[in-house]
Design a protein around this motif. Structure first.
Motif, PDB file in Angstrom:
ATOM      1  N   ALA A 710      43.386  34.990  39.953  1.00 51.96           N
ATOM      2  CA  ALA A 710      43.812  34.574  41.288  1.00 51.96           C
ATOM      3  C   ALA A 710      44.511  35.713  42.016  1.00 51.96           C
ATOM      4  O   ALA A 710      44.314  35.919  43.215  1.00 51.96           O
ATOM      5  CB  ALA A 710      44.734  33.361  41.185  1.00 51.96           C
ATOM      6  N   ALA A 711      45.354  36.476  41.292  1.00 52.75           N
ATOM      7  CA  ALA A 711      46.030  37.615  41.906  1.00 52.75           C
ATOM      8  C   ALA A 711      45.020  38.663  42.370  1.00 52.75           C
ATOM      9  O   ALA A 711      45.162  39.255  43.448  1.00 52.75           O
ATOM     10  CB  ALA A 711      47.021  38.221  40.921  1.00 52.75           C
ATOM     11  N   LEU A 712      43.991  38.892  41.561  1.00 49.93           N
ATOM     12  CA  LEU A 712      42.965  39.863  41.950  1.00 49.93           C
ATOM     13  C   LEU A 712      42.143  39.345  43.129  1.00 49.93           C
ATOM     14  O   LEU A 712      41.749  40.119  44.022  1.00 49.93           O
ATOM     15  CB  LEU A 712      42.062  40.159  40.748  1.00 49.93           C
ATOM     16  N   LEU A 713      41.858  38.043  43.157  1.00 46.71           N
ATOM     17  CA  LEU A 713      41.135  37.461  44.291  1.00 46.71           C
ATOM     18  C   LEU A 713      41.972  37.571  45.564  1.00 46.71           C
ATOM     19  O   LEU A 713      41.439  37.803  46.655  1.00 46.71           O
ATOM     20  CB  LEU A 713      40.793  35.996  44.001  1.00 46.71           C
ATOM     21  N   HIS A 714      43.277  37.411  45.411  1.00 51.41           N
ATOM     22  CA  HIS A 714      44.174  37.586  46.554  1.00 51.41           C
ATOM     23  C   HIS A 714      44.090  39.025  47.063  1.00 51.41           C
ATOM     24  O   HIS A 714      44.024  39.274  48.270  1.00 51.41           O
ATOM     25  CB  HIS A 714      45.604  37.244  46.142  1.00 51.41           C
ATOM     26  N   GLU A 715      44.097  39.954  46.115  1.00 50.05           N
ATOM     27  CA  GLU A 715      43.986  41.368  46.485  1.00 50.05           C
ATOM     28  C   GLU A 715      42.643  41.652  47.162  1.00 50.05           C
ATOM     29  O   GLU A 715      42.566  42.460  48.100  1.00 50.05           O
ATOM     30  CB  GLU A 715      44.140  42.231  45.226  1.00 50.05           C
ATOM     31  N   ALA A 716      41.596  40.984  46.698  1.00 50.07           N
ATOM     32  CA  ALA A 716      40.267  41.206  47.266  1.00 50.07           C
ATOM     33  C   ALA A 716      40.067  40.436  48.573  1.00 50.07           C
ATOM     34  O   ALA A 716      39.036  40.609  49.225  1.00 50.07           O
ATOM     35  CB  ALA A 716      39.203  40.797  46.257  1.00 50.07           C
ATOM     36  N   ASN A 718      39.721  37.153  48.850  1.00 54.73           N
ATOM     37  CA  ASN A 718      38.899  35.963  48.629  1.00 54.73           C
ATOM     38  C   ASN A 718      39.821  34.745  48.580  1.00 54.73           C
ATOM     39  O   ASN A 718      40.218  34.265  47.516  1.00 54.73           O
ATOM     40  CB  ASN A 718      38.113  36.108  47.323  1.00 54.73           C
ATOM     41  N   VAL A 719      40.194  34.267  49.779  1.00 47.88           N
ATOM     42  CA  VAL A 719      41.210  33.209  49.894  1.00 47.88           C
ATOM     43  C   VAL A 719      40.701  31.886  49.353  1.00 47.88           C
ATOM     44  O   VAL A 719      41.443  31.143  48.687  1.00 47.88           O
ATOM     45  CB  VAL A 719      41.652  33.075  51.358  1.00 47.88           C
ATOM     46  N   ALA A 720      39.468  31.553  49.604  1.00 47.18           N
ATOM     47  CA  ALA A 720      38.949  30.242  49.195  1.00 47.18           C
ATOM     48  C   ALA A 720      38.993  30.080  47.682  1.00 47.18           C
ATOM     49  O   ALA A 720      39.490  29.078  47.160  1.00 47.18           O
ATOM     50  CB  ALA A 720      37.524  30.064  49.708  1.00 47.18           C
ATOM     51  N   GLU A 721      38.466  31.064  46.931  1.00 48.24           N
ATOM     52  CA  GLU A 721      38.478  30.969  45.472  1.00 48.24           C
ATOM     53  C   GLU A 721      39.915  31.036  44.946  1.00 48.24           C
ATOM     54  O   GLU A 721      40.268  30.361  43.982  1.00 48.24           O
ATOM     55  CB  GLU A 721      37.643  32.092  44.865  1.00 48.24           C
ATOM     56  N   ARG A 722      40.712  31.877  45.579  1.00 52.12           N
ATOM     57  CA  ARG A 722      42.130  31.947  45.163  1.00 52.12           C
ATOM     58  C   ARG A 722      42.807  30.595  45.328  1.00 52.12           C
ATOM     59  O   ARG A 722      43.495  30.100  44.426  1.00 52.12           O
ATOM     60  CB  ARG A 722      42.863  32.987  46.019  1.00 52.12           C
ATOM     61  N   ASN A 723      42.621  29.950  46.488  1.00 58.11           N
ATOM     62  CA  ASN A 723      43.262  28.653  46.721  1.00 58.11           C
ATOM     63  C   ASN A 723      42.765  27.597  45.753  1.00 58.11           C
ATOM     64  O   ASN A 723      43.529  26.729  45.312  1.00 58.11           O
ATOM     65  CB  ASN A 723      43.007  28.203  48.156  1.00 58.11           C
ATOM     66  N   HIS A 750      53.426  28.441  49.006  1.00 60.58           N
ATOM     67  CA  HIS A 750      53.580  29.050  50.321  1.00 60.58           C
ATOM     68  C   HIS A 750      52.238  29.564  50.839  1.00 60.58           C
ATOM     69  O   HIS A 750      51.911  29.377  52.030  1.00 60.58           O
ATOM     70  CB  HIS A 750      54.588  30.201  50.227  1.00 60.58           C
ATOM     71  N   ARG A 751      51.464  30.194  49.972  1.00 54.57           N
ATOM     72  CA  ARG A 751      50.150  30.683  50.412  1.00 54.57           C
ATOM     73  C   ARG A 751      49.215  29.527  50.758  1.00 54.57           C
ATOM     74  O   ARG A 751      48.404  29.632  51.693  1.00 54.57           O
ATOM     75  CB  ARG A 751      49.546  31.553  49.319  1.00 54.57           C
ATOM     76  N   LEU A 752      49.324  28.423  50.017  1.00 52.97           N
ATOM     77  CA  LEU A 752      48.522  27.251  50.348  1.00 52.97           C
ATOM     78  C   LEU A 752      48.951  26.661  51.688  1.00 52.97           C
ATOM     79  O   LEU A 752      48.127  26.189  52.469  1.00 52.97           O
ATOM     80  CB  LEU A 752      48.636  26.202  49.238  1.00 52.97           C
TER      81      LEU A 752
END
Length: 940
Positions: A710-716, A718-723, A750-752
C-alpha cells in the motif's frame, strides 16, 4: 504527544500578604496521632495577664461576644481568648461539649469568610492549620485534609508543613491510597526539615510501598533497609536497642524476610542490600529469612539462604556459625549425604591458617571432628571400591582421605597415627607425576639402557594420555605444550625412530584443535618433508595445512592444500583404504571443503568490490561439487552480488532464474524481498507492490506485506488500489500497541477521508480512534479535530433543518438531540485540536443555542388558542428561548475574550458580528482591537 489539562487551584484566589506573623507547632504524642484525635488550637496573638475577675465571668463575656458579633475576625479572636483563658486558668470553662461542635462549625464559617476576603491580621498558614483541625473535630475529614493540602501548597515554607504533609500521607494510607501515601511520606522525608517525623515517616513509607503489591516491593525494601540503618547504625546499637523500638525493628525484619521469600529468596535480599555487607544487622536479616523457610519446612530454601549469606559476606564473623547452621538444618532433615557435604564445605572453608584462626574454640572442635569423620569415611569408601575392582573410585577416595588426614595432622595431636593413615592412603592412590619422573630418568639419565627409547616413548604416551583425560588426577593435568616438549625431546634423542612421524602428525592435529596455527603448520611441515612418513601421515598433514590456511582466510593456499589431500586420496585407490587413507565419505568431505574455500574466495572478491571475479568464483563451485547445497548457494550469491553492485537488470534476471530453478529452497523465500528492493531501486514501485501482494497471498499473516505494498502504491500514485488495501486492513479491526501503530492507522483513515467516497464514515472512525487512543501526535490531533468540526457542521445542518412543529414536545426533543450531537462534535474538536479550533468551536456552539432560541420564538402558535392564550403562549416561548439566547451570548463573549490571550481571528470576528446584533450598544463600534493585560476583576 499527550496533552495535559492544567489544574484549577481555587486556593490561589485567597492569597494575600500577611505581616508580622507569629508561628506555633503541635507535637505528636501531645496533640494526637491523627487529625481526628486533635482539639483545635486557635491562634494566640498575644499573651496578657488574666484580669482580676473570675475566669468564668471573662469566659462568659467572650462567649457572648462570639454569639453576638457579626465580624469573623472578632469571633475568631473571641474563641482564641477563650482558649487562652482555659489554658491559663486550668479550669473547664467555655462551651459545653455539645456546644463546642456547633461553635467549631460556626468558627469554620468564620474562617471561610476571612479567607474569601483575602485579608487577615494573623498568620494564614496557622489559620488554615486550625481550620483543618476544626474540620477533623466536627467529623469532616475530607475537608480537613483539603485545608492541609491548601496549607502545603500556599505556604511551603511554613513550619507547620512537615506535620501537615505527615497527616495528609497518613490519611491516604488509612484510606488505602497507598501510592498517594508513598508520595506524601517521600516528599516529607526529602524536604529536609522533618526531623520530628522522619523516622516514623520512613517506616510508614515502607509500608505504603509494601501495600501496593509485589511490583513496589523493591522500593519498599530500599526504604525498610534505610529504616534498619537508622535504628541499628553500628554494632553497639544491636546491644542497646530501645524497648520502644523493638517491635518496629522486628516488624521491619519480618516484612523484609516475607517479601524476599515471596520473590527469589536470598537473591532478592542481596539485590536489596547491594554491596554493603558491612551493615551490623545484615546477618540478622539473612537468619530471619532462613528461619522463615525452616519454619515452613522448606529445607532447601533455608540452606540456600545460609549459603547466600556466606557468599554475600565471606569475611563476616558469623560465617562459621552460618555454615554450621547448614549442617544442623540437614541433620534435622535427616539427609546423610547433605550433612556430609556441609561438613566438607565447613572443613574446606577454614582449611588455611588464616581461615582456621577465624574459628572460636567450639568451632575448632567441630572442624577437627568433621575432618576425622570425613577422612575415615573416604578411607572406608576407597577400601570397598578397591575390593570391588573400581580402581578409579578407589584412587579418588584414597586421595581424598589423605587430604583430610594431612589437614587434620597439622592441627591435632597425636599426629603420628593420622599421618600414617595419610601415607597409606597416598600409597594406594595413583601418583602420576612420580611415574613420569621415573620414565624420564630411565630414558634420558640412565647410560646404556637398552630400552631407553621405549621408556622415553612411555613418557610421551603418559603425557598424551593425560591431555586426553585418560590419566589425570588432582595434581597431574599435563598441557599440550608439555606433550610437544616431550615429543621434541624424544625426536632429538632418537631421530631415526619410526614413531616420530606419527606423533608429529598427531601433534599437528592437536595444535590445530587448540588454535595454535603456527605450531600446527610447523608439525605438519615436518611430516610432509619426512622420508619416513607414510601415505596416511602425509594425508593427515596436508589436511591440517589446508584447515589452517582456511582458518587464516588464506583461501588460495587452502585450495592448493585440499587439492593435494584429494590427490593422495584418489591415487591411493579403494584398495588402500585399509591403510588409513580416505574412503568415499572422506573424499566427499574434501570436495566439500574445496568448494567452501572457492566460495570464500568469491565472498572475498565481492567484499573488495570485484563483482565480476566474485560471480566467476561462485559459479565454478558447480563444477567442483555439482548439485550441492553450497553450489546452490553460490548461484544465489552470484545473483545477490549483482544486486549489491546495482546491476538491476542482471540481478533481477538472476534472482528470478534462481526462484524458477529452486522454488522449494529455503533461500528462495528471500527472493521476493530482494526483487522488491530491485524494483524500488530501479524506480518501479508499482512492480514492487505487485511482488509484495503476490508474496502476501500465501502468507498466514499477510498484512505486513500488504501494507508495504500500500505504501508503494501510494508512492506510485495508485490511489484506488491503495484505498482498497486500506479499507480491507481497517476492516480487520487491527489493535494498536504503540504510538507508531496509532499514527499508521490514522494516516490511512485521513487518506481515505481525502480520497474515498464514504468520507464521513472515515471521519467518524478517525475521531473515535483519536479520542480512545493514549497516543497522539500533532498530525493525528489536527486531522481528528478537523474531522470532528466537519462532522459537527454536518450535525449542525441537521439541527437547523429540523422544524419546530406541533406537537412541540416531539419536534423540540428531536431538535435538542441534534443540537447535543453537534455540540459534542465541537467539544471533541476542542479536546483534540486545542487552541487552534477553540474560536471556531465556540462560535458554532453559540450559534446552535442562538438558532434554538430563534426557532423557539418563531415556532407556530397552536391554532386552537384564542388571542389571549396565544399571547401567553408566545410569552412562554420567549421565556423558554431566553436561557438559550443567554448561553449563546456567553459563548460568543467567551470567544471575544480570547482576543487577549490568542489574538484576533475570523471566528472571533463572526462572534463579534453576532454580539453586535444582539448588543449593538456595546459591540457595534468602529474601533481597532488591541491586545491588553486583563486585571483580576475583568474575568468572566
Amino acid at each position: 504527544m499527550m496533552r495535559l489539562v492544567p489544574g484549577f487551584l481555587a486556593a490561589l484566589w485567597f492569597i494575600s500578604p500577611v505581616m508580622a506573623q507569629e508561628s506555633f507547632r503541635v507535637e505528636l504524642g501531645r496533640d494526637g496521632e491523627t487529625i481526628g484525635d486533635m482539639r483545635p488550637v486557635f491562634l494566640k496573638f498575644e499573651s496578657r495577664p488574666l484580669p482580676a475577675i473570675s475566669p468564668s465571668e471573662v469566659a462568659r463575656r467572650y462567649q457572648s461576644l462570639f454569639r453576638n458579633s457579626d465580624e469573623p475576625e472578632v469571633r475568631i479572636d473571641a474563641l482564641n481568648r477563650l482558649s487562652n483563658i482555659r489554658d491559663r486558668s486550668g479550669e473547664d470553662i467555655g462551651f459545653s461539649p455539645s456546644e463546642e461542635v456547633q461553635v467549631y462549625r460556626e468558627a469554620i464559617s468564620s474562617y471561610e469568610s476571612i479567607l474569601e476576603r483575602g485579608s487577615f491580621s494573623g498568620s494564614l498558614d496557622e489559620l488554615l492549620y486550625q481550620m483543618a483541625k476544626a474540620h477533623a473535630l466536627t467529623g469532616n475529614h475530607e475537608e480537613s485534609i483539603q485545608r492541609l493540602k491548601q496549607l502545603v501548597g500556599l505556604y511551603p515554607d511554613s513550619p507547620l508543613v512537615p506535620e501537615a504533609r505527615f497527616r495528609i500521607a497518613e490519611s491516604a494510607f488509612a484510606s488505602g491510597r497507598y501510592a498517594e501515601a508513598e508520595a506524601g511520606y517521600r516528599q516529607l522525608i526529602e524536604s529536609g526539615n522533618s526531623a520530628e517525623f522522619s523516622t516514623k515517616a520512613r517506616y510508614m513509607l515502607g509500608w505504603s510501598q509494601f501495600k501496593q503489591g509485589a511490583g513496589a516491593w523493591n522500593r519498599a525494601a530500599n526504604t525498610f533497609v534505610t529504616v534498619l540503618d537508622e535504628f541499628l547504625p553500628d554494632t553497639r546499637s544491636l546491644e542497646t536497642v530501645n524497648a520502644s523500638s523493638v517491635d518496629t525493628i522486628d516488624d521491619t525484619f519480618r516484612v523484609l524476610a516475607m517479601m524476599a521469600a515471596r520473590k527469589r529468596g536470598a537473591d532478592t535480599l542481596v539485590s536489596w542490600l547491594g554491596d554493603n555487607g558491612s551493615r551490623p544487622w545484615v546477618h540478622l536479616l539473612f537468619d530471619r529469612l532462613a528461619d522463615y523457610y525452616a519454619i515452613l519446612g522448606q529445607t532447601d530454601a533455608s540452606v540456600a539462604v545460609n549459603q547466600a549469606f556466606i557468599r554475600y559476606a565471606p569475611n563476616h564473623g558469623k560465617v562459621p556459625a552460618f555454615m554450621l547452621q547448614v549442617v544442623e538444618v540437614w541433620q534435622r532433615a535427616g539427609q546423610p549425604e547433605r550433612i556430609r557435604q556441609a561438613r566438607a564445605e565447613f572443613v574446606a572453608g577454614f582449611e588455611s591458617a588464616t581461615g582456621y584462626a577465624r574459628l572460636n574454640q567450639s568451632e575448632h572442635e567441630k572442624w577437627q571432628g568433621f575432618s576425622r569423620m570425613l577422612a575415615d569415611f573416604h578411607y572406608n569408601r576407597g577400601t570397598r571400591a578397591a575390593e570391588s575392582g573400581d580402581i578409579n573410585a578407589a584412587q579418588a577416595a584414597f586421595a581424598s582421605a589423605a587430604d583430610y588426614y594431612e589437614g587434620l595432622a597439622r592441627r591435632s595431636a597425636p599426629k603420628g597415627e593420622v599421618l600414617r593413615l595419610a601415607g597409606d592412603a597416598r600409597l594406594q592412590a595413583g601418583q602420576f607425576p612420580e611415574a613420569l619422573a621415573d620414565f624420564r630418568q630411565a630414558a634420558y639419565e640412565v647410560v646404556g639402557y637398552q630400552a631407553a627409547a621405549d621408556a622415553g616413548w612411555a613418557a610421551v604416551t603418559l603425557l598424551r594420555d593425560g591431555v586426553e583425560g585418560q590419566r589425570v588426577s588432582r595434581d597431574f593435568r599435563p598441557s599440550l605444550a608439555a606433550v610437544s616438549a616431550e615429543a621434541d625431546r624424544f625426536a632429538d634423542r632418537f631421530p631415526g625412530d619410526a614413531r616420530n612421524a606419527g606423533v608429529m602428525a598427531d601433534l599437528s592435529k592437536r595444535w590445530l584443535a587448540a588454535g595454535d596455527h603456527q605450531r600446527a603448520l610447523d608439525y605438519s611441515a615436518r611430516v610432509i618433508t619426512s622420508k619416513e612418513a607414510s601415505g596416511p601421515e602425509r594425508y593427515a598433514a596436508w589436511q591440517v595445512t589446508a584447515k589452517v590456511r582456511q582458518q587464516q582466510a588464506e583461501y588460495g593456499l587452502a585450495e592448493r592444500a585440499w587439492q593435494q589431500a584429494l590427490a593422495l586420496a584418489e591415487n591411493a585407490g579403494t584398495g588402500h583404504s585399509a591403510n588409513g587413507l580416505a574412503g568415499a565419505g572422506d573424499m566427499a568431505s574434501i570436495r566439500k571443503q574445496l568448494a567452501t574455500v572457492v566460495y570464500r574466495q568469491g565472498e572475498g572478491a565481492a567484499t573488495s568490490g570485484n563483482a565480476e571475479e566474485a560471480v566467476r568464483h561462485f559459479r565454478r563451485i558447480s563444477s567442483i561439487l555439482p548439485g550441492s547445497e553450497i553450489a546452490i548457494k553460490g548461484q544465489y550469491d552470484a545473483a545477490n552480488t549483482l544486486l549489491k553492485a546495482a546491476d538491476w537488470p542482471a540481478a533481477i534476471k538472476g534472482l528470478e532464474r534462481f526462484r524458477s530453478d529452486f522454488p522449494g529452497h529455503e533461500l528462495a523465500s528471500g527472493i521476493s524481498e530482494k526483487l522488491v528492493h530491485a524494483w524500488v531501486s530501479s524506480g518501479q514501485p508499482a512492480l514492487a507492490a505487485s511482488e509484495l501482494l503476490q508474496a502476501a497471498s500465501g502468507q498466514p499473516a499477510p498484512w505486513t506485506l500488504r501494507l508495504r505494498a500500500a505504501a508503494l502504491l501510494h508512492e506510485a500514485g495508485n490511489v484506488a488500489e491503495r484505498n482498497a488495501l486500506y479499507r480491507d486492513y481497517l476492516a480487520t479491526g487491527p489493535a494498536v500497541e504503540d504510538s507508531s501503530g496509532h499514527l499508521q492507522l490514522q494516516t490511512m483513515r485521513h487518506r481515505l477521508v481525502e480520497s474515498d467516497a464514504g468520507a464521513d464514515r472515515w471521519r467518524q472512525a478517525l475521531v473515535r480512534a483519536e479520542l480512545d487512543s493514549p497516543w497522539h501526535s500533532e498530525e493525528t490531533l489536527a486531522w481528528a479535530s478537523r474531522a470532528s468540526l466537519v462532522l459537527g457542521a454536518r450535525a449542525a445542518a441537521t439541527f437547523t433543518s429540523i422544524e419546530l412543529s406541533h406537537p412541540l414536545e416531539d419536534s423540540l426533543a428531536r431538535k435538542q438531540q441534534a443540537l447535543e450531537t453537534a455540540r459534542q462534535r465541537f467539544l471533541d474538536a476542542e479536546a483534540l485540536g486545542g487552541d487552534a479550533v477553540v474560536s471556531e468551536s465556540l462560535y458554532r456552539r453559540a450559534e446552535l443555542y442562538r438558532g434554538l432560541a430563534r426557532d423557539l420564538i418563531a415556532s407556530a402558535v397552536p391554532a386552537e388558542l384564542n388571542e389571549m392564550e396565544a399571547m401567553q403562549y408566545r410569552m412562554l416561548l420567549e421565556e423558554e428561548a431566553h436561557p438559550f439566547e443567554e448561553k449563546a451570548i456567553r459563548l460568543h463573549s467567551e470567544n471575544h475574550q480570547r482576543i487577549t490571550s490568542q489574538g484576533y481571528d475570523a471566528w472571533i470576528e463572526r462572534s463579534l458580528g453576532v454580539l453586535a446584533k444582539l448588543h449593538p450598544g456595546r459591540y457595534q463600534r468602529d474601533v481597532k482591537w488591541l491586545s491588553w493585560n486583563m486585571e483580576a476583576g475583568d474575568g468572566v
